[in-house]
Each structure stands twice: as C-alpha cells, then as structure tokens.
Write a protein that holds these residues in place. Structure first.
Motif, PDB file in Angstrom:
ATOM      1  N   LEU A  12       2.457  50.829 -25.064  1.00 38.11           N
ATOM      2  CA  LEU A  12       3.111  51.349 -26.267  1.00 38.11           C
ATOM      3  C   LEU A  12       2.536  50.720 -27.535  1.00 38.11           C
ATOM      4  O   LEU A  12       2.475  51.357 -28.582  1.00 38.11           O
ATOM      5  CB  LEU A  12       4.624  51.122 -26.201  1.00 38.11           C
ATOM      6  N   PHE A  13       2.120  49.466 -27.435  1.00 41.55           N
ATOM      7  CA  PHE A  13       1.458  48.786 -28.559  1.00 41.55           C
ATOM      8  C   PHE A  13      -0.022  49.168 -28.641  1.00 41.55           C
ATOM      9  O   PHE A  13      -0.767  48.608 -29.425  1.00 41.55           O
ATOM     10  CB  PHE A  13       1.582  47.262 -28.439  1.00 41.55           C
ATOM     11  N   ARG A  14      -0.472  50.081 -27.770  1.00 44.47           N
ATOM     12  CA  ARG A  14      -1.841  50.613 -27.702  1.00 44.47           C
ATOM     13  C   ARG A  14      -2.864  49.583 -27.214  1.00 44.47           C
ATOM     14  O   ARG A  14      -4.021  49.612 -27.612  1.00 44.47           O
ATOM     15  CB  ARG A  14      -2.262  51.190 -29.053  1.00 44.47           C
ATOM     16  N   TYR A  15      -2.443  48.688 -26.353  1.00 46.02           N
ATOM     17  CA  TYR A  15      -3.369  47.730 -25.748  1.00 46.02           C
ATOM     18  C   TYR A  15      -3.771  48.246 -24.373  1.00 46.02           C
ATOM     19  O   TYR A  15      -2.978  48.873 -23.675  1.00 46.02           O
ATOM     20  CB  TYR A  15      -2.721  46.352 -25.590  1.00 46.02           C
ATOM     21  N   ASN A  16      -5.011  47.974 -23.982  1.00 45.02           N
ATOM     22  CA  ASN A  16      -5.514  48.301 -22.654  1.00 45.02           C
ATOM     23  C   ASN A  16      -6.134  47.056 -22.036  1.00 45.02           C
ATOM     24  O   ASN A  16      -6.457  46.101 -22.732  1.00 45.02           O
ATOM     25  CB  ASN A  16      -6.572  49.417 -22.734  1.00 45.02           C
ATOM     26  N   PHE A  17      -6.316  47.095 -20.731  1.00 43.41           N
ATOM     27  CA  PHE A  17      -6.938  45.987 -20.009  1.00 43.41           C
ATOM     28  C   PHE A  17      -8.365  46.379 -19.637  1.00 43.41           C
ATOM     29  O   PHE A  17      -8.594  47.484 -19.138  1.00 43.41           O
ATOM     30  CB  PHE A  17      -6.150  45.664 -18.735  1.00 43.41           C
ATOM     31  N   TYR A  18      -9.297  45.468 -19.858  1.00 42.91           N
ATOM     32  CA  TYR A  18     -10.703  45.706 -19.549  1.00 42.91           C
ATOM     33  C   TYR A  18     -11.247  44.525 -18.753  1.00 42.91           C
ATOM     34  O   TYR A  18     -10.849  43.379 -18.962  1.00 42.91           O
ATOM     35  CB  TYR A  18     -11.529  45.855 -20.833  1.00 42.91           C
ATOM     36  N   PRO A  39      -0.927  45.029 -16.357  1.00 45.15           N
ATOM     37  CA  PRO A  39      -0.700  45.951 -17.476  1.00 45.15           C
ATOM     38  C   PRO A  39       0.753  46.419 -17.428  1.00 45.15           C
ATOM     39  O   PRO A  39       1.321  46.558 -16.357  1.00 45.15           O
ATOM     40  CB  PRO A  39      -1.634  47.119 -17.193  1.00 45.15           C
ATOM     41  N   ASN A  40       1.314  46.636 -18.580  1.00 47.67           N
ATOM     42  CA  ASN A  40       2.680  47.114 -18.580  1.00 47.67           C
ATOM     43  C   ASN A  40       2.900  48.127 -19.682  1.00 47.67           C
ATOM     44  O   ASN A  40       2.102  48.248 -20.601  1.00 47.67           O
ATOM     45  CB  ASN A  40       3.681  45.955 -18.652  1.00 47.67           C
ATOM     46  N   ILE A  41       3.999  48.832 -19.566  1.00 45.52           N
ATOM     47  CA  ILE A  41       4.286  49.930 -20.473  1.00 45.52           C
ATOM     48  C   ILE A  41       4.448  49.438 -21.902  1.00 45.52           C
ATOM     49  O   ILE A  41       4.101  50.139 -22.853  1.00 45.52           O
ATOM     50  CB  ILE A  41       5.526  50.728 -19.991  1.00 45.52           C
ATOM     51  N   GLN A  72     -23.249  33.835 -18.387  1.00 45.30           N
ATOM     52  CA  GLN A  72     -22.408  35.012 -18.252  1.00 45.30           C
ATOM     53  C   GLN A  72     -21.066  34.623 -17.638  1.00 45.30           C
ATOM     54  O   GLN A  72     -21.013  33.840 -16.688  1.00 45.30           O
ATOM     55  CB  GLN A  72     -23.090  36.068 -17.385  1.00 45.30           C
ATOM     56  N   THR A  73     -19.994  35.180 -18.208  1.00 50.20           N
ATOM     57  CA  THR A  73     -18.654  34.933 -17.700  1.00 50.20           C
ATOM     58  C   THR A  73     -17.898  36.248 -17.612  1.00 50.20           C
ATOM     59  O   THR A  73     -18.096  37.147 -18.423  1.00 50.20           O
ATOM     60  CB  THR A  73     -17.866  33.975 -18.618  1.00 50.20           C
ATOM     61  N   MET A  74     -17.031  36.364 -16.615  1.00 54.04           N
ATOM     62  CA  MET A  74     -16.162  37.536 -16.448  1.00 54.04           C
ATOM     63  C   MET A  74     -14.774  37.169 -16.951  1.00 54.04           C
ATOM     64  O   MET A  74     -14.254  36.109 -16.626  1.00 54.04           O
ATOM     65  CB  MET A  74     -16.063  37.945 -14.980  1.00 54.04           C
ATOM     66  N   LYS A  75     -14.195  38.060 -17.736  1.00 53.90           N
ATOM     67  CA  LYS A  75     -12.842  37.858 -18.255  1.00 53.90           C
ATOM     68  C   LYS A  75     -12.111  39.186 -18.254  1.00 53.90           C
ATOM     69  O   LYS A  75     -12.708  40.252 -18.373  1.00 53.90           O
ATOM     70  CB  LYS A  75     -12.862  37.342 -19.705  1.00 53.90           C
ATOM     71  N   THR A  76     -10.801  39.112 -18.149  1.00 52.76           N
ATOM     72  CA  THR A  76      -9.960  40.270 -18.408  1.00 52.76           C
ATOM     73  C   THR A  76      -9.642  40.232 -19.889  1.00 52.76           C
ATOM     74  O   THR A  76      -9.213  39.210 -20.414  1.00 52.76           O
ATOM     75  CB  THR A  76      -8.663  40.219 -17.577  1.00 52.76           C
ATOM     76  N   VAL A  77      -9.868  41.359 -20.569  1.00 52.20           N
ATOM     77  CA  VAL A  77      -9.647  41.423 -22.006  1.00 52.20           C
ATOM     78  C   VAL A  77      -8.517  42.403 -22.292  1.00 52.20           C
ATOM     79  O   VAL A  77      -8.527  43.531 -21.805  1.00 52.20           O
ATOM     80  CB  VAL A  77     -10.926  41.879 -22.752  1.00 52.20           C
ATOM     81  N   ILE A  78      -7.554  41.948 -23.066  1.00 51.08           N
ATOM     82  CA  ILE A  78      -6.500  42.821 -23.558  1.00 51.08           C
ATOM     83  C   ILE A  78      -6.932  43.237 -24.955  1.00 51.08           C
ATOM     84  O   ILE A  78      -7.159  42.388 -25.820  1.00 51.08           O
ATOM     85  CB  ILE A  78      -5.142  42.091 -23.605  1.00 51.08           C
ATOM     86  N   SER A  79      -7.076  44.542 -25.177  1.00 51.63           N
ATOM     87  CA  SER A  79      -7.660  44.995 -26.432  1.00 51.63           C
ATOM     88  C   SER A  79      -7.113  46.348 -26.858  1.00 51.63           C
ATOM     89  O   SER A  79      -6.775  47.185 -26.016  1.00 51.63           O
ATOM     90  CB  SER A  79      -9.179  45.100 -26.278  1.00 51.63           C
TER      91      SER A  79
END
Length: 184
Positions: free
Chosen positions: A135-141, A129-131, A151-158
């Motif tokens: 600033l673009f209002r994205y988070n990591f999940y 994750p970065n600043i 079932q699959t695990m993923k990192t989601v930028i949203s």
C-alpha cells in the motif's frame, strides 16, 4: 527503533489474517451475545497492535529517509522477488486460519504456534512482503551489488522499479539488517 521495525514488519505481514480474525470476532459478537470475552480481547489486542505497528512502520520509513548514514550501492543486477508471497501464505498464513478465535483454547494454541514463528523469523532476519508495504508502494527485490570489486546479495525494499535498473546504476540505501536494505 530498528529493533521495533522488524517485528512490526512481521506482524503487519499477517494483516489479512488479523482482518479475518476481526471479522470472525465481530460476527461472533453480533450472533452470540453471551460469552464474548475472548472476542473482545482479540478485537482490542489486534486493533491496538495493528495501529501501533503501522505507526512505527510509517515513522521508521520516514526516519530512514532523513537519516544521514546512507550507503551508495552499485547495482549489478536486480530481480523482483515474487516467490516470497506465495510461500509465505502457504507456509504461515493459511495454517493459522485453522484456529477458532472465539474459543480461549484455540487462542492459546495460536499463541503457542505464532510466538515461536515470530521469534525464529526475527532472529534469522526473515522479512516477508506484506500488504501494508504494498500500500505504501514498496516492493521487494533480490539485488546483487558490486562495490570495490566485491559482490554482495541483498534483499532491497524499494519504491523504485529496480528490476529495470541497468548494470552500474547507483542507489542510496539504509541497512536494516545483514540481509535487508531499504532504498532511500
């Protein structure tokens, strides 16, 4: 363009470090008007790379939204990934602050240290994750998806608040790499 997206994300994750180096170089130029070549080179390179990386990131995020190849995923559960930021800062960013960027020797040592880290992270699909994304209002999940009884695990930028999503909610995503998707 995907090949440029991950290196730009990686570079921009160090934005506070780059801004700190710019500050040190500018104050060094103001205080010491002799032998300022490393400072000038540092300011020009960092500024150019920040601008280019930001532009690529911005256009790539817009491109993902327009792209037709989107996948519908069903959320099984999602949690906001809060552990990446402190581990990133203490593992990578703080040690890089020990270099004196007004000296050529330390600039070269920095690149000897930074280039392998960059290569390893990009090769292993590690994105922090970065600043700029914040600033673009994205988070990591961290999300577990359930599609076709698999079932699959993923990192989601949203931009959405996926940590309040309910089981069975569906989202449209674009695959960035094997481990990371971005919600469209």
């Amino acid at each position: 363009m995907n090949r440029l997206f991950e290196p730009c994300l990686f570079y921009l994750s160090f934005s506070p470090l780059w801004l700190s180096i710019l500050f040190v170089d500018i104050t060094s130029i103001i205080e010491n008007k002799k032998n300022i070549y490393s400072e000038i080179v540092g300011i020009v390179l960092i500024t150019l790379l920040l601008l280019i990386s930001s532009a690529i990131l911005f256009f790539q995020l817009r491109y993902f939204k327009k792209r037709k190849y989107k996948t519908k995923k069903t959320i099984y559960y999602a949690t906001k990934d809060k552990s990446l930021i402190p581990s990133f800062i203490f593992t990578f960013a703080l040690p890089l602050c020990t270099f004196d960027f007004t000296l050529w020797k330390d600039c070269i040592l920095f690149f000897i240290f930074f280039v392998p880290i960059t290569y390893i992270c990009i090769k292993n699909n590690i994105v922090f994750p970065n600043i700029v994304l914040l600033l673009f209002r994205y988070n990591f999940y961290n999300c577990k998806f359930e599609n076709d009884e698999k079932q699959t695990m993923k990192t989601v930028i949203s931009k959405s608040k996926l940590d309040v999503a309910k089981i069975g909610d569906e989202i449209l995503v674009k695959q960035i790499n094997n481990n990371i998707v971005i919600e469209i």
